[in-house]
Scaffold this active site. Structure first.
Site, mmCIF file in Angstrom:
data_model
loop_
_atom_site.group_PDB
_atom_site.id
_atom_site.type_symbol
_atom_site.label_atom_id
_atom_site.label_comp_id
_atom_site.label_asym_id
_atom_site.label_seq_id
_atom_site.Cartn_x
_atom_site.Cartn_y
_atom_site.Cartn_z
ATOM 1 N N TYR A 185 50.369 35.599 43.790
ATOM 2 C CA TYR A 185 50.719 36.674 42.850
ATOM 3 C C TYR A 185 51.257 37.934 43.533
ATOM 4 O O TYR A 185 51.460 38.947 42.865
ATOM 5 C CB TYR A 185 49.491 37.116 42.037
ATOM 6 C CG TYR A 185 48.628 35.998 41.507
ATOM 7 C CD1 TYR A 185 49.112 35.107 40.546
ATOM 8 C CD2 TYR A 185 47.324 35.827 41.955
ATOM 9 C CE1 TYR A 185 48.322 34.087 40.065
ATOM 10 C CE2 TYR A 185 46.517 34.807 41.469
ATOM 11 C CZ TYR A 185 47.021 33.939 40.528
ATOM 12 O OH TYR A 185 46.238 32.928 40.052
ATOM 13 N N CYS A 190 50.285 27.458 58.373
ATOM 14 C CA CYS A 190 51.680 27.290 58.790
ATOM 15 C C CYS A 190 52.628 27.733 57.691
ATOM 16 O O CYS A 190 53.375 26.919 57.140
ATOM 17 C CB CYS A 190 51.923 25.838 59.161
ATOM 18 S SG CYS A 190 50.828 25.321 60.469
ATOM 19 N N TYR A 237 38.250 34.793 41.977
ATOM 20 C CA TYR A 237 39.486 34.031 42.177
ATOM 21 C C TYR A 237 39.889 33.888 43.645
ATOM 22 O O TYR A 237 41.071 33.798 43.964
ATOM 23 C CB TYR A 237 40.645 34.644 41.366
ATOM 24 C CG TYR A 237 40.337 34.723 39.881
ATOM 25 C CD1 TYR A 237 40.196 33.553 39.134
ATOM 26 C CD2 TYR A 237 40.142 35.936 39.231
ATOM 27 C CE1 TYR A 237 39.884 33.613 37.780
ATOM 28 C CE2 TYR A 237 39.827 35.999 37.879
ATOM 29 C CZ TYR A 237 39.708 34.833 37.160
ATOM 30 O OH TYR A 237 39.394 34.880 35.827
ATOM 31 N N ARG A 262 36.449 38.528 36.395
ATOM 32 C CA ARG A 262 36.743 39.364 37.569
ATOM 33 C C ARG A 262 35.874 40.623 37.615
ATOM 34 O O ARG A 262 35.373 40.992 38.678
ATOM 35 C CB ARG A 262 38.230 39.767 37.494
ATOM 36 C CG ARG A 262 38.756 40.469 38.711
ATOM 37 C CD ARG A 262 40.149 41.069 38.434
ATOM 38 N NE ARG A 262 41.015 40.187 37.701
ATOM 39 C CZ ARG A 262 41.933 39.376 38.246
ATOM 40 N NH1 ARG A 262 42.112 39.380 39.540
ATOM 41 N NH2 ARG A 262 42.685 38.602 37.485
HETATM 42 N N1 LLP Z 1 38.799 34.099 29.108
HETATM 43 C C1 LLP Z 1 39.859 33.277 29.179
HETATM 44 C C2 LLP Z 1 40.187 32.437 28.043
HETATM 45 C C3 LLP Z 1 40.646 33.253 30.340
HETATM 46 O O1 LLP Z 1 41.705 32.457 30.395
HETATM 47 C C4 LLP Z 1 40.301 34.087 31.431
HETATM 48 C C5 LLP Z 1 41.086 34.072 32.665
HETATM 49 C C6 LLP Z 1 39.158 34.901 31.334
HETATM 50 C C7 LLP Z 1 38.438 34.894 30.140
HETATM 51 C C8 LLP Z 1 38.681 35.794 32.446
HETATM 52 O O2 LLP Z 1 39.598 36.741 32.817
HETATM 53 P P1 LLP Z 1 39.152 37.916 33.836
HETATM 54 O O3 LLP Z 1 38.139 38.791 33.112
HETATM 55 O O4 LLP Z 1 38.545 37.280 35.018
HETATM 56 O O5 LLP Z 1 40.405 38.632 34.142
HETATM 57 N N2 LLP Z 1 43.800 33.481 38.957
HETATM 58 C C9 LLP Z 1 44.249 34.733 38.400
HETATM 59 C C10 LLP Z 1 43.537 35.054 37.127
HETATM 60 C C11 LLP Z 1 43.638 33.960 36.117
HETATM 61 C C12 LLP Z 1 42.871 34.277 34.896
HETATM 62 C C13 LLP Z 1 42.850 33.110 33.994
HETATM 63 N N3 LLP Z 1 42.080 33.319 32.833
HETATM 64 C C14 LLP Z 1 44.045 35.839 39.420
HETATM 65 O O6 LLP Z 1 43.529 35.546 40.474
HETATM 66 O O7 LLP Z 1 44.407 36.971 39.186
#
Ligand code: LLP
Length: 477
Positions: free
Chosen positions: A363, A390, A420, A318
């Protein structure tokens, strides 16, 4: 109508802005601004030019912002690691947004890539990423995915369960190679945006319990086709502080230290999760500060234990792409709805919705919005930006103040949609996925083609049968 407990009529953080046209710093790509005519410009391209070229809805990705964030993350962790005589690897977590172009941007800025499925692996390989700089995750990798990763020469596989040890070992042995692996553990630390919670036991699907780690690593070490590299942990996502990372690292290092008695442990991977600003009130910690504080904490724990500081690895997703993305929509309808005696909310419907951004529905995620095609000095009005699906939960921006003259035909921009959104997109209601357009230096180009009605129909076997029947009908005429 009454407010639901999780959706108050107006969230308390939202205040009436002095200027409902202003682009809050940190929420938009750094170089985003308004031109002389008041139009939003991203990557040097105006919103109305983007609409004219590609239509709406449209995912817009600012290439310089992605590259700059990748560079900053890499420099921050490199500098922090160097202060303690070690090195750091930064993996871009592809689940946030994956396309061949983005893989090329981040790898050319020095990042490795983390993939979580065979599909993500295929995209990274198609982009020409060095397989040795890929990490492969997943709590239920199929044997075929494991085989593909090993055949491709993936640098490390993150083992997520005890069963997987044997699966990865068997595939590596079959190919006659020694596969480098990490072991994902659960530290009991759960980070929320502003807080963290530490528990003794986990009740979720990822990784193995810390108290099983020594036994599982012993098994890995006993298998000649596996090369144990170190522990991995990911404590959550959209995290603003460092306390959760510190606590998790300390817990991991207890085990890491004991593992050193049985052989080398080169790496400690603390995962991703660094938060970004979605609205003007979000204050994420700058990556330099986060990197410094986390690496200092790890080094301090290592010094206390008298063990060398391992190579460190991180997996931001992110924080690399989120703020680089802006989604452009066109306003279709505007509907004032009286929600209480003293409150009217204007429902602004746009031509996309939960199919291009599922996060508010999934969320309760908060976003912000601005009219992109013009500025206006009309008094700010409380709006809710909704999609065309819908579902009453089809919300894009739950609460925002926009100029009260917002009208059909206006372009609306929602910032911080780089992570995301595209990766969680769907075809709900058979709405087409928008194209993704990269902007840089006044130029724009499609990096992921938008879907067409033909794409949708192509999956429906009955459509083919019907088309074929029609064709046969013609031939027999
Ligand atoms: N590493 C692992 C093992 C992970 O499971 C994740 C995210 C990341 C790195 C990266 O995380 P970030 O830096 O992007 O926060 N769909 C949800 C977020 C799910 C994250 C899943 N794992 C949302 O839209 O907030």
């Amino acid at each position: 109508m009454s407010a639901s407990p999780d959706r108050p009529l107006v969230p308390d953080w939202l205040t009436v802005p002095d200027d409902a046209n202003a682009l809050a710093q940190g929420v938009w790509p750094d170089a985003a601004h308004r031109d002389d005519r008041g139009e939003l410009v991203v990557g040097g391209v105006s919103a109305s030019d983007l609409r004219a070229l590609y239509g709406t809805p449209l995912y817009v990705l600012d290439e310089d912002e992605v590259r700059g964030r990748a560079r900053r993350a890499r420099a921050a962790f490199d500098a922090a690691a160097a202060r303690h005589g070690t090195t750091a690897h930064v993996y871009y977590a592809g689940k946030a947004f994956l396309s061949t172009e983005v893989v090329r941007w981040v790898t050319s800025e020095g990042l490795a890539v983390d993939v979580a499925t065979g599909g993500e692996l295929a995209v990274a390989l198609a982009a020409g990423a060095d397989p040795a700089r890929l990490g492969f995750h997943g709590n239920n990798k199929s044997v075929a995915e494991i085989a593909r990763a090993i055949a491709a020469g993936v640098g490390s596989i993150v083992i997520d369960s005890e069963i997987e040890v044997e699966r990865v070992a068997a595939e590596a042995e079959r190919r006659g190679i020694r596969q480098s692996v990490r072991l994902r553990v659960t530290s009991g630390v759960h980070a929320e945006t502003h807080d963290f919670l530490a528990t003794a036991h986990e009740d979720q699907k990822f990784g193995i319990a810390l108290d099983r780690a020594e036994a599982v690593v012993a098994r890995i070490r006993a298998l000649p086709s596996l090369d144990f590299g170190g522990l991995h942990c990911h404590i959550g996502s959209q995290i603003f502080g460092v306390d959760g990372f510190r606590e998790s690292a300390a817990r991991l290092l207890d085990v890491h230290e004991r593992l050193l008695e049985g052989g080398p442990v080169r790496v400690l991977n603390l995962g991703g999760g660094f938060g970004i600003a979605y609205t003007s009130v979000d204050r994420p910690t700058p990556i330099e500060e986060l990197a410094g504080a986390i690496v200092d904490a790890v080094a301090g724990e290592c010094a206390r234990r008298g063990i060398p500081v391992p190579v460190l690895a991180f997996e931001p997703g992110r924080a690399i792409v989120g703020p680089a993305g802006v989604t452009l929509y066109e306003v279709g309808t505007v509907k004032p709805v009286r929600v209480s005696d003293d409150l009217t909310r204007v429902y602004v419907s746009v031509d996309g919705g939960m199919s291009d951004n599922a996060r508010p529905a999934l969320y309760g995620a908060q976003y912000s919005a601005r009219i992109a095609s013009r500025v206006s000095d009309a008094d700010p009005a409380l709006v809710r930006v909704v999609g065309k699906h819908c579902e009453s939960g089809d919300i894009v921006v739950d609460a925002e103040y926009l100029p009260g003259d917002v009208a059909p035909g206006d372009l609306l921009a929602v910032p911080a949609t780089g992570a995301y959104c595209f990766s969680l997109s769907s075809n709900y209601n058979y709405v087409l996925r928008p194209p993704v357009v990269a902007v840089r230096g006044g130029a724009s180009r499609v990096i992921v083609r938008g879907e067409t009605i033909d794409d949708l129909l192509a999956h429906d076997v009955g459509v083919h049968d019907a088309a074929q029947a029609l064709r046969f009908g013609k031939d027999s005429e």
